[in-house]
Design a protein around this motif. Structure first.
Motif, short mmCIF file in Angstrom:
data_model
loop_
_atom_site.label_atom_id
_atom_site.label_comp_id
_atom_site.label_asym_id
_atom_site.label_seq_id
_atom_site.Cartn_x
_atom_site.Cartn_y
_atom_site.Cartn_z
N VAL A 246 -17.94 -36.28 45.45
CA VAL A 246 -17.53 -34.74 45.77
C VAL A 246 -17.74 -34.43 44.39
O VAL A 246 -18.32 -33.14 43.99
CB VAL A 246 -16.21 -34.55 46.05
CG1 VAL A 246 -16.23 -32.89 46.01
CG2 VAL A 246 -16.49 -35.15 47.47
N VAL A 247 -17.34 -34.98 43.18
CA VAL A 247 -17.21 -34.32 41.81
C VAL A 247 -18.55 -34.42 41.12
O VAL A 247 -19.32 -35.17 41.52
CB VAL A 247 -16.04 -35.28 41.06
CG1 VAL A 247 -14.78 -35.18 41.65
CG2 VAL A 247 -16.67 -36.58 40.77
N THR A 248 -18.76 -33.56 39.89
CA THR A 248 -19.70 -33.67 38.94
C THR A 248 -19.14 -34.11 37.74
O THR A 248 -17.90 -34.24 37.53
CB THR A 248 -20.56 -32.27 38.89
OG1 THR A 248 -19.49 -31.43 38.07
CG2 THR A 248 -20.62 -31.62 40.29
N PRO A 249 -20.14 -34.49 36.82
CA PRO A 249 -19.54 -34.80 35.37
C PRO A 249 -18.54 -33.65 34.95
O PRO A 249 -17.89 -34.14 33.99
CB PRO A 249 -20.76 -35.04 34.63
CG PRO A 249 -21.77 -35.33 35.30
CD PRO A 249 -21.46 -34.33 36.86
N VAL A 276 -1.03 -32.42 41.36
CA VAL A 276 -2.13 -32.63 41.17
C VAL A 276 -3.06 -31.45 41.12
O VAL A 276 -2.80 -30.58 41.67
CB VAL A 276 -2.98 -33.23 42.55
CG1 VAL A 276 -4.31 -33.68 42.38
CG2 VAL A 276 -2.33 -34.50 43.09
N GLN A 277 -3.80 -31.56 39.84
CA GLN A 277 -4.62 -30.26 39.32
C GLN A 277 -5.89 -30.70 39.20
O GLN A 277 -6.41 -31.88 38.87
CB GLN A 277 -3.81 -29.96 37.93
CG GLN A 277 -4.60 -28.48 37.47
CD GLN A 277 -4.20 -28.47 35.95
OE1 GLN A 277 -4.94 -28.76 35.26
NE2 GLN A 277 -3.28 -27.75 35.71
N TRP A 278 -6.96 -29.65 39.82
CA TRP A 278 -8.29 -30.10 39.62
C TRP A 278 -8.96 -28.90 39.33
O TRP A 278 -8.68 -27.57 39.57
CB TRP A 278 -8.81 -30.71 40.94
CG TRP A 278 -8.77 -29.95 42.14
CD1 TRP A 278 -9.61 -29.48 42.78
CD2 TRP A 278 -7.46 -29.72 43.12
NE1 TRP A 278 -9.19 -28.91 43.94
CE2 TRP A 278 -7.90 -29.07 44.24
CE3 TRP A 278 -6.02 -29.98 42.98
CZ2 TRP A 278 -6.97 -28.64 45.07
CZ3 TRP A 278 -5.07 -29.60 43.92
CH2 TRP A 278 -5.49 -29.21 45.02
N ARG A 279 -10.05 -29.04 38.62
CA ARG A 279 -10.68 -27.69 38.04
C ARG A 279 -12.26 -27.87 38.13
O ARG A 279 -12.90 -29.09 38.06
CB ARG A 279 -10.65 -27.51 36.37
CG ARG A 279 -9.05 -27.34 36.18
CD ARG A 279 -8.82 -26.95 34.61
NE ARG A 279 -7.76 -27.17 34.13
CZ ARG A 279 -7.11 -26.48 33.44
NH1 ARG A 279 -7.60 -25.52 32.76
NH2 ARG A 279 -5.89 -26.76 33.22
N ASP A 280 -12.84 -26.84 38.70
CA ASP A 280 -14.47 -26.85 38.64
C ASP A 280 -14.99 -25.42 38.86
O ASP A 280 -14.02 -24.49 39.10
CB ASP A 280 -14.80 -27.65 40.02
CG ASP A 280 -16.48 -27.83 40.14
OD1 ASP A 280 -16.76 -29.08 39.28
OD2 ASP A 280 -16.87 -27.22 40.57
N ALA A 281 -16.23 -25.28 38.58
CA ALA A 281 -16.82 -23.75 38.37
C ALA A 281 -17.02 -23.50 39.94
O ALA A 281 -17.63 -22.30 40.17
CB ALA A 281 -17.98 -23.72 37.72
N GLU A 282 -17.31 -24.38 41.05
CA GLU A 282 -17.67 -23.95 42.42
C GLU A 282 -16.41 -24.01 43.16
O GLU A 282 -15.71 -25.00 43.45
CB GLU A 282 -18.76 -25.12 42.89
CG GLU A 282 -20.05 -24.57 42.28
CD GLU A 282 -21.00 -25.81 42.79
OE1 GLU A 282 -20.98 -25.82 44.17
OE2 GLU A 282 -21.79 -26.28 42.08
N LEU A 286 -13.94 -27.07 44.91
CA LEU A 286 -12.51 -27.10 44.86
C LEU A 286 -11.66 -27.25 46.17
O LEU A 286 -10.84 -27.85 46.53
CB LEU A 286 -11.97 -25.70 44.18
CG LEU A 286 -12.25 -25.31 42.85
CD1 LEU A 286 -12.00 -24.18 42.08
CD2 LEU A 286 -11.70 -26.58 41.70
N ASP A 287 -12.55 -26.43 47.27
CA ASP A 287 -11.93 -26.51 48.52
C ASP A 287 -12.07 -27.80 48.98
O ASP A 287 -11.09 -28.50 49.82
CB ASP A 287 -12.72 -25.73 49.62
CG ASP A 287 -12.57 -24.08 49.42
OD1 ASP A 287 -11.49 -23.82 48.89
OD2 ASP A 287 -13.43 -23.38 49.69
N ARG A 288 -13.35 -28.58 49.09
CA ARG A 288 -13.58 -30.08 49.65
C ARG A 288 -12.40 -31.04 48.85
O ARG A 288 -12.05 -31.75 49.49
CB ARG A 288 -14.90 -30.38 49.18
CG ARG A 288 -15.97 -29.95 50.00
CD ARG A 288 -17.24 -30.50 49.80
NE ARG A 288 -17.34 -31.85 50.20
CZ ARG A 288 -18.30 -32.64 49.98
NH1 ARG A 288 -19.46 -32.19 49.32
NH2 ARG A 288 -18.26 -33.95 50.46
N MET A 289 -11.95 -30.85 47.44
CA MET A 289 -10.94 -31.57 46.93
C MET A 289 -9.84 -31.33 47.52
O MET A 289 -8.90 -32.39 47.72
CB MET A 289 -11.27 -31.32 45.28
CG MET A 289 -12.62 -31.95 44.68
SD MET A 289 -12.50 -31.43 42.72
CE MET A 289 -11.54 -32.55 42.28
#
Ligand SMILES: [Zn+2]
Length: 402
Positions: A246-249, A276-282, A286-289
């Protein structure tokens, strides 16, 4: 460029600003919002704006502006630091704003204004000064914020009350440009010089509470345990595995805080609370994670006879930079740093996040040596700083009102 910028003057000013709160360790700086060093540096900045022929304005929050006479492009960042900070961070963007606004003023335009926002680093609240400027937070709401020592923002900002002139409205500007160090090692590792920011990433965070059975670590047989920490470890392993597709670099996720109860060597942990904290531009990623985090948490807890309770998610939405501003920066980067620039998301929050709802925004990154920031060791080669200034000035010339 129709207005020649002066790199020597720019670097000299940057070093003068470093003198306010210089830590004595390397190029380190201690200049938290509203501290005496911060107030003195803002008074100095007002003097520089006056000397440049810009109209100084200090709003009640302590944001300091140097205004061009007419509707203008705003350039800047923040000059407060973390309790232990580096000399560049936001200061770089503030002095870049000063130099570009000053150089433009010297030849009669284009109209460019400069700003140093207050308390970006969160002594009271992260990016608080630009939040008040953008109307996302009222001054009354901001005044209720309290720092780690119990001082309210209302009290702290009294240290600047003698400097306050009037509020400045966002609608006198046609956009906002911010230069900043990258605060990571993406450019530095790639040997690149300029990053054109595409988005400021969004953030989600949840707290998970695992409840097992606290018991004697000597007498409780392994197969009879309800060990909350073992469940946490299994959930972590499952996340590493299930995030892979699911993730990108550019995606990051962190289990940053863990509290075990009773946290004693001879006791099987009865409770584990962790974030648990997660960050992404999309937003979709973020929803899928978030779905993935909920699944193994519940499954594994059930398998280990531990109860899992997922808290509600804290949410910061991703902020895309304005396409026309990205293009202007990209064009200037291609001209001055051909093959040495990239488009990239920002993993850190910036004042531009707050301005995006009210103004078109763009951001440019220069490399951080070794990816280090929020530390005395933070640094960037002066040649790279000057290249950043050049690229920013070219973009500003394109974007400023005519
Ligand atoms: Zn910063």
């Amino acid at each position: 460029l129709t207005f020649p910028i002066n790199p020597q003057r720019f670097l000299a000013d940057l070093h003068t600003l470093r003198g306010f709160g210089a830590s004595g360790v390397g190029k380190g700086v201690v200049r938290q919002a509203y501290s005496s060093a911060d107030v003195a540096s803002r008074a100095w900045l007002v003097d520089q704006f006056v000397a440049a022929g810009l109209e100084p304005a200090v709003d009640p929050m302590g944001n300091v502006f140097g205004l061009a006479g007419s509707r203008s492009l705003l350039i800047g960042s923040h000059s407060d630091t973390q309790p232990e900070g580096g000399w560049l961070d936001g200061a770089l963007g503030v002095i870049a704003g000063l130099e570009i606004a000053r150089a433009a003023m010297e030849v009669g335009g284009p109209p460019i204004s400069a700003v140093s926002f207050q308390d970006e680093e969160g002594r009271f609240g992260a990016i608080a000064g630009s939040a008040v400027f953008a109307g996302l937070l009222t001054q009354d709401e901001a005044d209720l914020l309290v720092d780690a020592d119990g001082v309210s923002l209302a009290e702290a900002r009294q240290a600047m009350s003698h400097m306050v002139t009037r509020p400045v409205a966002p609608d006198r500007f046609n956009g906002f440009l911010e230069m900043h160090i990258e605060q990571g090692a993406t450019l530095d590792t790639a040997g690149q010089k300029i990053g054109v920011v595409t988005d400021i990433v969004g953030l989600r965070q949840i707290e998970v509470r695992l409840t097992g059975q606290q018991n004697h670590a000597g007498t409780t047989m392994m197969h009879l345990r309800k060990d909350a920490f073992q469940a946490l470890m299994a959930i972590n392993a499952a996340l590493v595995d299930r995030f892979r597709n699911v993730v990108t670099p550019n995606t990051v996720w962190t289990i940053g805080r863990v509290q075990l109860r009773p946290n004693a060597p001879s006791v099987v942990p009865g409770e584990a609370v962790f974030t648990v904290q997660w960050r992404d531009a999309e937003e979709r990623r973020l929803d899928r994670m978030q779905t993935i985090i909920n699944e193994p948490g519940v499954e594994i807890a059930a398998a280990l006879d531990v109860k899992a309770r997922m808290g509600s998610a804290e949410v910061l939405t991703p902020v895309p930079m304005t396409p026309a501003f990205q293009s202007a920066l990209a064009e200037a980067a291609a001209k001055h740093a051909s093959g040495l620039w990239r488009r990239m998301p920002s993993g850190a929050l910036h004042d531009a996040s707050n301005l995006a709802p009210v103004l078109p925004v763009g951001m440019l990154f220069v490399p951080s040596i070794g990816g280090i920031s929020h530390a005395f060791a933070e640094d960037t080669a002066e040649a790279d700083i000057n290249l950043g200034l050049q690229v920013l000035a070219e973009a500003a010339e394109q974007l400023a009102p005519r």
